[in-house]
Design an enzyme around this catalytic site. Structure first.
Site, mmCIF file in Angstrom:
data_model
loop_
_atom_site.group_PDB
_atom_site.id
_atom_site.type_symbol
_atom_site.label_atom_id
_atom_site.label_comp_id
_atom_site.label_asym_id
_atom_site.label_seq_id
_atom_site.Cartn_x
_atom_site.Cartn_y
_atom_site.Cartn_z
ATOM 1 N N ARG A 10 0.816 -1.220 0.000
ATOM 2 C CA ARG A 10 0.000 0.000 0.000
ATOM 3 C C ARG A 10 0.849 1.269 0.000
ATOM 4 O O ARG A 10 0.422 2.287 -0.548
ATOM 5 C CB ARG A 10 -0.934 0.004 1.208
ATOM 6 C CG ARG A 10 -2.140 -0.874 0.999
ATOM 7 C CD ARG A 10 -3.066 -0.843 2.180
ATOM 8 N NE ARG A 10 -4.313 -1.528 1.863
ATOM 9 C CZ ARG A 10 -5.215 -1.887 2.746
ATOM 10 N NH1 ARG A 10 -5.018 -1.647 4.030
ATOM 11 N NH2 ARG A 10 -6.319 -2.492 2.381
ATOM 12 N N LYS A 19 -12.935 -10.904 8.779
ATOM 13 C CA LYS A 19 -13.853 -9.793 9.100
ATOM 14 C C LYS A 19 -15.283 -10.202 8.736
ATOM 15 O O LYS A 19 -15.873 -9.695 7.779
ATOM 16 C CB LYS A 19 -13.446 -8.524 8.343
ATOM 17 C CG LYS A 19 -12.150 -7.895 8.854
ATOM 18 C CD LYS A 19 -11.819 -6.626 8.069
ATOM 19 C CE LYS A 19 -10.476 -6.042 8.456
ATOM 20 N NZ LYS A 19 -10.026 -4.995 7.536
ATOM 21 N N GLY A 64 -6.166 -6.204 1.799
ATOM 22 C CA GLY A 64 -4.802 -6.165 2.302
ATOM 23 C C GLY A 64 -4.220 -7.556 2.480
ATOM 24 O O GLY A 64 -3.147 -7.864 1.968
ATOM 25 N N GLY A 114 -12.460 -4.361 1.657
ATOM 26 C CA GLY A 114 -13.843 -3.911 1.819
ATOM 27 C C GLY A 114 -14.233 -2.931 0.727
ATOM 28 O O GLY A 114 -15.340 -2.998 0.174
HETATM 29 N N1 LIG Z 1 -10.466 -19.971 9.748
HETATM 30 C C1 LIG Z 1 -9.950 -18.835 10.208
HETATM 31 N N2 LIG Z 1 -9.993 -18.534 11.519
HETATM 32 C C2 LIG Z 1 -9.445 -17.391 11.988
HETATM 33 N N3 LIG Z 1 -8.838 -16.473 11.220
HETATM 34 C C3 LIG Z 1 -8.776 -16.718 9.899
HETATM 35 C C4 LIG Z 1 -9.327 -17.898 9.332
HETATM 36 N N4 LIG Z 1 -9.122 -17.850 8.007
HETATM 37 C C5 LIG Z 1 -8.458 -16.712 7.747
HETATM 38 N N5 LIG Z 1 -8.232 -16.026 8.878
HETATM 39 C C6 LIG Z 1 -7.501 -14.759 9.024
HETATM 40 O O1 LIG Z 1 -8.170 -13.756 8.306
HETATM 41 C C7 LIG Z 1 -7.268 -12.670 8.172
HETATM 42 C C8 LIG Z 1 -7.633 -11.834 6.984
HETATM 43 O O2 LIG Z 1 -9.002 -11.444 7.088
HETATM 44 P P1 LIG Z 1 -9.580 -10.140 6.402
HETATM 45 O O3 LIG Z 1 -8.980 -8.938 7.049
HETATM 46 O O4 LIG Z 1 -11.055 -10.304 6.449
HETATM 47 O O5 LIG Z 1 -9.053 -10.290 4.911
HETATM 48 P P2 LIG Z 1 -8.633 -9.160 3.878
HETATM 49 O O6 LIG Z 1 -7.633 -8.258 4.542
HETATM 50 O O7 LIG Z 1 -8.022 -9.923 2.745
HETATM 51 O O8 LIG Z 1 -9.889 -8.447 3.515
HETATM 52 C C9 LIG Z 1 -5.900 -13.302 8.054
HETATM 53 O O9 LIG Z 1 -5.034 -12.671 8.966
HETATM 54 C C10 LIG Z 1 -6.124 -14.779 8.426
HETATM 55 O O10 LIG Z 1 -5.186 -15.250 9.371
HETATM 56 O O1 LIG Z 2 -7.464 -2.485 5.496
HETATM 57 C C1 LIG Z 2 -8.506 -1.930 5.132
HETATM 58 O O2 LIG Z 2 -9.595 -2.622 4.749
HETATM 59 P P1 LIG Z 2 -9.533 -4.111 4.086
HETATM 60 O O3 LIG Z 2 -8.910 -5.057 5.115
HETATM 61 O O4 LIG Z 2 -10.987 -4.409 3.829
HETATM 62 O O5 LIG Z 2 -8.708 -3.979 2.842
HETATM 63 C C2 LIG Z 2 -8.644 -0.435 5.013
HETATM 64 O O6 LIG Z 2 -7.459 0.235 5.406
HETATM 65 C C3 LIG Z 2 -9.828 0.023 5.847
HETATM 66 O O7 LIG Z 2 -9.617 -0.310 7.201
HETATM 67 P P2 LIG Z 2 -10.883 -0.520 8.160
HETATM 68 O O8 LIG Z 2 -11.587 -1.805 7.708
HETATM 69 O O9 LIG Z 2 -10.313 -0.620 9.562
HETATM 70 O O10 LIG Z 2 -11.787 0.699 7.991
#
Ligand SMILES: Nc1ncnc2c1ncn2[C@@H]1O[C@H](COP(=O)(O)OP(=O)(O)O)[C@@H](O)[C@H]1O
Ligand SMILES: O=C(OP(=O)(O)O)[C@H](O)COP(=O)(O)O
Length: 399
Positions: free
Chosen positions: A37, A198, A351, A374
């Site tokens: 990023r 998330k 991310g 997101g």
């Molecule tokens: N089954 C699971 N239980 C707990 N955590 C998980 C599981 N599968 C994936 N994760 C965690 O989810 C995190 C990423 O989630 P998220 O922030 O939603 O994805 P992104 O950043 O790609 O949008 C990773 O750090 C990973 O370790």
């Molecule tokens: O990492 C972010 O979102 P993402 O994990 O959905 O890509 C952005 O920086 C937004 O962060 P936020 O979901 O805490 O508002």
């Protein structure tokens, strides 16, 4: 159709520019573990410097909840950025204060200044008008290059844009262009892969995807709420109890819409959330009550890979497991490999998904890696992103 104004539409020489970037990078023990990023924001920052602007950068890091948290200070990021720019990146420990105002007023053309993590201020997430106006007093122009946070209507992503001329940076502009083109008239079969942790943020998005895609693959922490909705026990796995009924509704809606929802058929479970836990692959009907699911299983990998291979457009948001630990990386790594090998157009959002693709050396094989998880999902739902909506439009009609 009118278009949003961008950096090339404005005069920058000698101007104070408040530039919102998304430096919300993965950190591990105080170190930046993936700087995608930061690199993605460089074209805009360098353009501002080269065109004689005084650059005031603002970003959030993590979710500090309106008060300072030492581990979430932006000092390591300022240092890292400074190495790329080969010039100092000035920084204070405040989001907004008289000291910040004074420091900004002392900037020379081409200088770069980074505010403290904007989420240390309680007004940021509330999109507080007073804070937005304070940000605006620091600058003559607002540039939004924080695509990853463009779905948030916060003081530095949305509010401030109402008090200054507001344009997009290069990254924001490129993301909207590429994602928009992919969705305008999607090639089919169109497949979305959703995972990650998330759950609350992503589960609603599925509703909208069910109106657009042909296949929906669900893995990662998100999948256990669905597995539970099917009537299976999930042990200690991540679960959103209050979303189980919603998940049931999605399974029904998919049937009505002719969309195939593919859940894991097997998962890797562990007796502990650690690098050296005991693990085994079990069918989803047999998750032991004191174990937790931390990756998709081998049969699921095969099933998902085949669908990816046969798709023409694939969007991926959220890892299939805790890929940060080698013992739970197989699902995420294999899905990344399938995406690298498919002939379909591949769009990676988020991310963690982006850093997984990078980690497993498949980044070059992807067609587009979005810096927003997101944000890219909400964009793909057809939602208007507040950070984009607030930017000025050019007064000329474009084709
Ligand atoms: N089954 C699971 N239980 C707990 N955590 C998980 C599981 N599968 C994936 N994760 C965690 O989810 C995190 C990423 O989630 P998220 O922030 O939603 O994805 P992104 O950043 O790609 O949008 C990773 O750090 C990973 O370790
Ligand atoms: O990492 C972010 O979102 P993402 O994990 O959905 O890509 C952005 O920086 C937004 O962060 P936020 O979901 O805490 O508002």
């Amino acid at each position: 159709m009118k278009r949003k104004m961008n950096l090339r539409d404005v005069e920058l020489q000698g101007k104070r520019v408040f530039c919102r970037v998304d430096f919300n990078v993965p950190m591990s023990e105080g170190e930046i573990s993936d700087d995608t990023r930061i690199q993605a924001a460089l074209p805009t920052i360098m353009y501002l410097i080269q065109n004689g602007a005084k650059v005031i950068l603002a970003s959030h890091l993590g979710r500090p909840d309106g008060k300072p948290v030492d581990e979430l200070r932006l000092d390591p990021i300022a240092q890292h950025l400074s190495n790329y720019l080969e010039q100092p990146v000035y920084k204070t420990d405040d989001v907004y204060s008289e000291d910040v105002e004074k420091a900004v007023n002392e900037l020379e053309d081409g200088d770069v200044f980074l505010l403290e993590n904007v989420r240390f201020h309680p007004g940021e997430k509330k999109n507080d008008e007073a804070l937005a106006k304070q940000f605006a007093t620091l600058a003559d122009l607002y540039v939004n290059d924080a695509f990853g946070a463009a779905h948030r209507a916060h003081a530095s992503t949305e509010g401030v844009a109402h008090h200054l001329p507001a344009v997009s940076g290069y990254l924001l502009e490129k993301e909207i262009e590429v994602l928009g083109k992919a969705l305008e008239n999607p090639d089919r079969p169109f497949t979305a892969i959703i995972g990650g942790a998330k759950v609350k943020d992503k589960i609603d998005v599925i509703d909208h995807l069910l109106d657009r895609v042909d296949h929906l693959l669900i893995g990662g922490g998100l999948s256990y709420t669905f597995i539970k909705a099917l009537g299976h026990e999930v042990g200690k796995s991540l679960l959103e109890e209050d979303k189980i009924d919603l998940a049931k509704g999605f399974i029904d809606k998919a049937k009505e819409n002719g969309v195939s929802i593919h859940l894991p058929v097997d998962v890797t479970v562990a007796d502990d959330f650690s690098r050296d836990a005991n693990t085994k692959v079990v069918p989803i009907e047999e998750i032991p009550s004191d174990w937790e699911g931390l990756d998709i299983g081998t049969e699921t990998v095969e099933k998902f890979s085949k669908i990816i291979e046969d798709s023409k457009l694939i969007i991926w948001n959220g890892p299939m497991g805790v890929f940060e630990y080698e013992i739970f990386e197989n699902g995420t790594k294999s899905v990344a490999k399938a995406l690298a090998e498919t002939e379909g157009f591949t769009v990676i959002g988020g991310g963690d998904s982006a850093s997984a693709v990078e980690k497993f050396n498949y980044a070059k094989e992807m067609d587009h890696i979005s810096t927003g998880g997101g944000a890219s999902l909400e964009f793909m739902e057809g939602k208007v992103l507040p950070g984009v909506a607030a930017l000025n439009e050019l007064d000329e009609e474009v084709k």
